[in-house]
Design a protein around this motif. Structure first.
Motif, PDB file in Angstrom:
ATOM      1  N   ALA A 147       0.811  -1.222   0.000  1.00 39.22           N
ATOM      2  CA  ALA A 147       0.000   0.000   0.000  1.00 39.22           C
ATOM      3  C   ALA A 147       0.843   1.271   0.000  1.00 39.22           C
ATOM      4  O   ALA A 147       0.299   2.368   0.008  1.00 39.22           O
ATOM      5  CB  ALA A 147      -0.930  -0.003   1.209  1.00 39.22           C
ATOM      6  N   GLU A 148       2.164   1.138  -0.010  1.00 40.45           N
ATOM      7  CA  GLU A 148       3.041   2.309  -0.008  1.00 40.45           C
ATOM      8  C   GLU A 148       3.228   2.851  -1.437  1.00 40.45           C
ATOM      9  O   GLU A 148       2.829   2.204  -2.406  1.00 40.45           O
ATOM     10  CB  GLU A 148       4.392   1.951   0.616  1.00 40.45           C
ATOM     11  N   PRO A 149       3.856   4.032  -1.596  1.00 41.17           N
ATOM     12  CA  PRO A 149       4.074   4.600  -2.936  1.00 41.17           C
ATOM     13  C   PRO A 149       4.875   3.651  -3.826  1.00 41.17           C
ATOM     14  O   PRO A 149       5.643   2.813  -3.334  1.00 41.17           O
ATOM     15  CB  PRO A 149       4.871   5.877  -2.636  1.00 41.17           C
ATOM     16  N   PRO A 150       4.717   3.761  -5.159  1.00 40.53           N
ATOM     17  CA  PRO A 150       5.368   2.826  -6.095  1.00 40.53           C
ATOM     18  C   PRO A 150       6.884   2.777  -5.996  1.00 40.53           C
ATOM     19  O   PRO A 150       7.488   1.783  -6.382  1.00 40.53           O
ATOM     20  CB  PRO A 150       4.925   3.356  -7.464  1.00 40.53           C
ATOM     21  N   ASN A 151       7.525   3.838  -5.485  1.00 38.44           N
ATOM     22  CA  ASN A 151       8.989   3.828  -5.395  1.00 38.44           C
ATOM     23  C   ASN A 151       9.509   3.285  -4.063  1.00 38.44           C
ATOM     24  O   ASN A 151      10.713   3.330  -3.806  1.00 38.44           O
ATOM     25  CB  ASN A 151       9.535   5.241  -5.616  1.00 38.44           C
ATOM     26  N   ALA A 152       8.616   2.750  -3.216  1.00 43.37           N
ATOM     27  CA  ALA A 152       9.027   2.260  -1.904  1.00 43.37           C
ATOM     28  C   ALA A 152       9.979   1.069  -1.996  1.00 43.37           C
ATOM     29  O   ALA A 152      10.757   0.816  -1.071  1.00 43.37           O
ATOM     30  CB  ALA A 152       7.793   1.883  -1.081  1.00 43.37           C
ATOM     31  N   ILE A 153       9.925   0.349  -3.105  1.00 43.23           N
ATOM     32  CA  ILE A 153      10.761  -0.842  -3.254  1.00 43.23           C
ATOM     33  C   ILE A 153      12.251  -0.508  -3.140  1.00 43.23           C
ATOM     34  O   ILE A 153      13.047  -1.313  -2.659  1.00 43.23           O
ATOM     35  CB  ILE A 153      10.452  -1.551  -4.595  1.00 43.23           C
ATOM     36  N   GLN A 154      12.637   0.695  -3.542  1.00 41.64           N
ATOM     37  CA  GLN A 154      14.041   1.090  -3.457  1.00 41.64           C
ATOM     38  C   GLN A 154      14.515   1.243  -2.013  1.00 41.64           C
ATOM     39  O   GLN A 154      15.696   1.090  -1.723  1.00 41.64           O
ATOM     40  CB  GLN A 154      14.251   2.421  -4.190  1.00 41.64           C
ATOM     41  N   LYS A 155      13.599   1.534  -1.133  1.00 37.92           N
ATOM     42  CA  LYS A 155      13.931   1.838   0.258  1.00 37.92           C
ATOM     43  C   LYS A 155      14.241   0.586   1.066  1.00 37.92           C
ATOM     44  O   LYS A 155      15.053   0.634   1.996  1.00 37.92           O
ATOM     45  CB  LYS A 155      12.767   2.601   0.881  1.00 37.92           C
ATOM     46  N   TYR A 156      13.638  -0.528   0.713  1.00 40.51           N
ATOM     47  CA  TYR A 156      13.683  -1.695   1.588  1.00 40.51           C
ATOM     48  C   TYR A 156      14.485  -2.881   1.044  1.00 40.51           C
ATOM     49  O   TYR A 156      14.616  -3.892   1.736  1.00 40.51           O
ATOM     50  CB  TYR A 156      12.249  -2.167   1.891  1.00 40.51           C
ATOM     51  N   PHE A 157      15.005  -2.775  -0.178  1.00 39.82           N
ATOM     52  CA  PHE A 157      15.667  -3.945  -0.761  1.00 39.82           C
ATOM     53  C   PHE A 157      17.047  -3.618  -1.323  1.00 39.82           C
ATOM     54  O   PHE A 157      17.314  -2.499  -1.761  1.00 39.82           O
ATOM     55  CB  PHE A 157      14.809  -4.541  -1.884  1.00 39.82           C
ATOM     56  N   ASP A 158      17.899  -4.643  -1.319  1.00 40.04           N
ATOM     57  CA  ASP A 158      19.153  -4.619  -2.074  1.00 40.04           C
ATOM     58  C   ASP A 158      18.877  -5.258  -3.428  1.00 40.04           C
ATOM     59  O   ASP A 158      18.097  -6.213  -3.526  1.00 40.04           O
ATOM     60  CB  ASP A 158      20.246  -5.400  -1.340  1.00 40.04           C
ATOM     61  N   PHE A 159      19.544  -4.756  -4.457  1.00 42.27           N
ATOM     62  CA  PHE A 159      19.305  -5.214  -5.817  1.00 42.27           C
ATOM     63  C   PHE A 159      20.566  -5.893  -6.359  1.00 42.27           C
ATOM     64  O   PHE A 159      21.651  -5.320  -6.308  1.00 42.27           O
ATOM     65  CB  PHE A 159      18.916  -4.039  -6.718  1.00 42.27           C
TER      66      PHE A 159
END
Length: 359
Positions: free
Chosen positions: A127-139
């Motif tokens: 339910a967070e903003p679409p760019n939240a994935i950058q905040k919580y993961f290593d790529f």
């Protein structure tokens, strides 16, 4: 309303009482007529998705990934939307990773607990903003040794095939199950199988019209057979044998759904077939998916979180990934639009600090 008038006449009510009763009934009827229809629940509606500290603070072990993974920073404009189909695929992934028979380290350097932790965070940030994935993961970009480490991404689907339960002049080509299922039957070479070496062994699951249909089902890894009596059945990968004549693929009954290698249903657009020697089944991946027209021309890219839920017989390295596209003609048309190069990242939980939380 008729009952009120009849009762009024029989009991000799005053006109004022009758008018009051009629008005009350009319008001009640209008309220019932204007009552809005119930709204269907929107997935996921079972529980609120909240990123709690207990999820973020889970211990993250040191990582020593193979050379197939290169840690990178994500694109600055990265935005990923979560929808119902993605959450459905994620749910199947969660159930798969909770199995007790899985290896602790499905591939070098990646623990099963980390894969589960990744899914917990994805559920919580839906339910967070679409760019939240950058905040919580290593790529970790998949290393392919191709230009810019691009991966060839193609689509695959489940063909529907007209079939018979018995051999007839029209249906002459058998779809065979793995010989060992019927006892100690020696598995001959593909060339021998094509010549009828397994005929009369009771291995026929269905009879179809052409070897072309058989080859396509073997290539896709599954199919839905529609029998002439109206019954239908899904067949999945049942094993293969290599030798003289190439490779021969067998089938097995898989019930009412198309199942991947993890033995759970595949979700069009979100289930990926990979080489599990490099990318573990159960992994969450960020994909830069090429969107092509019917002629194969690249229109744009679609960023999407997808899940490693299947393996492909033609996928032998990190240089290729197959995206599942659905069943029948609709699945075929969708698969035709996925055939180009894009990037692929494995995502794993980032160690969250106080500074990270404030970003």
């Amino acid at each position: 309303m008729k009952v009120i008038f009849k009762t009024a006449i029989m009991t000799k009510w005053s006109p004022h009482i009758v008018l009051i009763l009629c008005a009350a009934v009319a008001f009640q009827m209008s309220c019932e007529e204007e009552k809005p229809p119930p709204v269907a629940p929107v997935y996921p509606a079972a529980k609120p998705l909240v990123l709690i500290d207990s999820i973020l603070k889970q211990e993250i072990p040191p990582r020593k990934l193979s050379s197939a993974m290169i840690q990178v920073k994500p694109d600055s404009n990265l935005a990923v939307l979560f929808d119902g189909d993605m959450m459905r695929a994620l749910d199947f992934q969660v159930k798969y990773l909770s199995r007790k028979d899985l290896k602790r380290y499905p591939v070098s350097g990646i623990h099963n607990d980390e894969l589960q932790h990744t899914l917990q965070i994805l559920e919580a940030i839906a339910a967070e903003p679409p760019n939240a994935i950058q905040k919580y993961f290593d790529f970790y970009q998949i290393n392919t040794s191709l230009k810019k480490d691009k991966v060839r991404i193609t689509g695959y689907y489940t063909p529907t095939i007209e079939a018979s339960k018995f051999q007839t002049p029209e249906f002459q080509v058998p779809m065979l199950k793995w010989p060992k299922e019927e006892g100690d039957i020696k598995v001959p070479s593909p060339a021998a199988i094509e010549s009828g070496a397994l005929s009369g062994k009771g291995l026929e699951l269905a009879w179809i019209k052409s070897k072309k249909e058989l080859r396509n089902a073997q290539l896709q890894g599954s199919c839905m057979v529609q029998f002439t009596d109206g019954e239908s059945m899904f067949l999945g990968f049942g094993g293969s044998v290599k030798g003289a004549g190439g490779t021969y693929v067998f089938f097995k009954k898989i019930g009412k759904d198309v199942l991947g290698s993890g033995s759970f249903p595949l979700t069009p657009g979100y289930s990926a077939a990979i080489d599990p020697r490099f990318i573990p089944l159960g992994a969450a991946l960020l994909a830069e998916l090429p969107v092509c027209d019917k002629k194969g021309n690249l229109n744009c890219y679609d960023y999407r979180v997808i899940f490693a839920q299947d393996r492909g017989g033609a996928i032998k390295t990190t240089k290729r990934m197959d995206l599942y596209c659905g069943i029948g003609k609709e699945g075929l048309e969708a698969a035709k639009k996925v055939n180009n190069y894009g990037r692929l990242w494995l995502i794993l939980p980032k160690k969250i600090t106080a500074t990270t939380k404030q970003q």
